[in-house]
Design a protein around this motif. Structure first.
Motif, short mmCIF file in Angstrom:
data_model
loop_
_atom_site.label_atom_id
_atom_site.label_comp_id
_atom_site.label_asym_id
_atom_site.label_seq_id
_atom_site.Cartn_x
_atom_site.Cartn_y
_atom_site.Cartn_z
N LEU A 8 0.86 -1.17 0.00
CA LEU A 8 0.00 0.00 0.00
C LEU A 8 0.90 1.22 0.00
O LEU A 8 1.68 1.44 0.94
N LEU A 9 0.82 2.02 -1.06
CA LEU A 9 1.59 3.25 -1.18
C LEU A 9 0.67 4.41 -0.82
O LEU A 9 -0.37 4.60 -1.45
N ILE A 10 1.06 5.16 0.21
CA ILE A 10 0.28 6.33 0.63
C ILE A 10 1.10 7.56 0.27
O ILE A 10 2.08 7.89 0.93
N GLU A 11 0.69 8.22 -0.81
CA GLU A 11 1.46 9.33 -1.37
C GLU A 11 0.51 10.27 -2.10
O GLU A 11 -0.25 9.84 -2.96
N ASP A 12 0.57 11.55 -1.77
CA ASP A 12 -0.32 12.53 -2.38
C ASP A 12 0.26 13.23 -3.60
O ASP A 12 -0.46 13.81 -4.40
N ASP A 13 1.56 13.17 -3.78
CA ASP A 13 2.22 13.86 -4.88
C ASP A 13 2.22 12.98 -6.14
O ASP A 13 2.85 11.92 -6.17
N ARG A 14 1.51 13.45 -7.15
CA ARG A 14 1.36 12.68 -8.39
C ARG A 14 2.71 12.36 -9.04
O ARG A 14 2.93 11.26 -9.55
N LEU A 15 3.64 13.31 -8.99
CA LEU A 15 4.96 13.07 -9.58
C LEU A 15 5.72 11.98 -8.82
O LEU A 15 6.43 11.18 -9.42
N GLU A 16 5.57 11.96 -7.50
CA GLU A 16 6.23 10.92 -6.70
C GLU A 16 5.63 9.54 -7.00
O GLU A 16 6.35 8.54 -7.04
N ASN A 32 2.03 -6.51 -5.90
CA ASN A 32 0.85 -5.74 -6.25
C ASN A 32 0.92 -4.43 -5.48
O ASN A 32 1.25 -4.42 -4.30
N ILE A 33 0.59 -3.34 -6.15
CA ILE A 33 0.61 -2.03 -5.50
C ILE A 33 -0.78 -1.43 -5.50
O ILE A 33 -1.44 -1.38 -6.54
N SER A 34 -1.21 -1.01 -4.33
CA SER A 34 -2.42 -0.20 -4.20
C SER A 34 -1.95 1.19 -3.82
O SER A 34 -0.98 1.34 -3.07
N HIS A 35 -2.65 2.20 -4.29
CA HIS A 35 -2.24 3.57 -4.02
C HIS A 35 -3.41 4.39 -3.51
O HIS A 35 -4.52 4.31 -4.04
N VAL A 36 -3.16 5.16 -2.45
CA VAL A 36 -4.12 6.14 -1.94
C VAL A 36 -3.35 7.44 -1.70
O VAL A 36 -2.13 7.44 -1.62
N ASN A 52 0.88 -6.37 2.82
CA ASN A 52 2.02 -6.92 3.55
C ASN A 52 2.89 -5.82 4.13
O ASN A 52 3.48 -5.99 5.20
N ILE A 53 3.01 -4.70 3.38
CA ILE A 53 3.75 -3.54 3.86
C ILE A 53 3.04 -2.27 3.42
O ILE A 53 2.29 -2.28 2.45
#
Length: 134
Positions: A8-16, A32-36, A52-53
């Motif tokens: 799970l990737l928690i990131e608000d910056d579209r470029l990042e 597998n990557i989920s993004h919020v 998992n992380i």
């Protein structure tokens, strides 16, 4: 058959997010990557799926990284999820506070893309080898 690592990737910056996607694209079949985009969305996501992380940015609108960490690590059913802070902040106070809350690692995003890619792939490789996957 080996289980894929769920991230799970928690990131608000579209470029990042684009940089992260690019850095991991050659190895994308291993996880597998989920993004919020913030902690609030992450908490909603965690009701449906347990990764998992978690890779967490600190500086976000709404529910920031430290607020999210505090909620996560005080939740009996979610506190076990290894959370790695992935941020531009090298503030010693932030680093100390995050470790006190219970993170699994703190990574400062390097400016050079090659260094960023190396750090991201190393983290993913480590957690892919880890026996904690559920």
């Amino acid at each position: 058959m080996e289980k894929k690592l769920n991230i799970l990737l928690i990131e608000d910056d579209r470029l990042e997010v684009l940089k992260f996607t690019r850095a991991t694209s050659n190895n994308a079949n291993n996880f597998n990557i989920s993004h919020v985009i913030n902690g609030k969305e992450a908490l909603i996501s965690l009701k449906n799926e347990t990764p998992n992380i978690i890779l967490l940015d600190l500086n976000m609108p709404d529910t920031n990284g430290i607020e999210f960490l505090t909620i996560l690590k005080n939740n009996r059913t979610l506190k076990h999820i290894p959370t790695i802070v992935l941020t531009t902040s090298n503030n010693k106070k932030d680093i100390k506070e995050c470790y006190e809350i219970g993170i699994a690692g703190y990574i400062i995003k390097p400016l050079k893309y090659e260094e960023y890619e190396e750090k991201i792939l190393t983290v993913i490789k480590y957690w892919n080898l880890n026996e904690f996957k559920t």
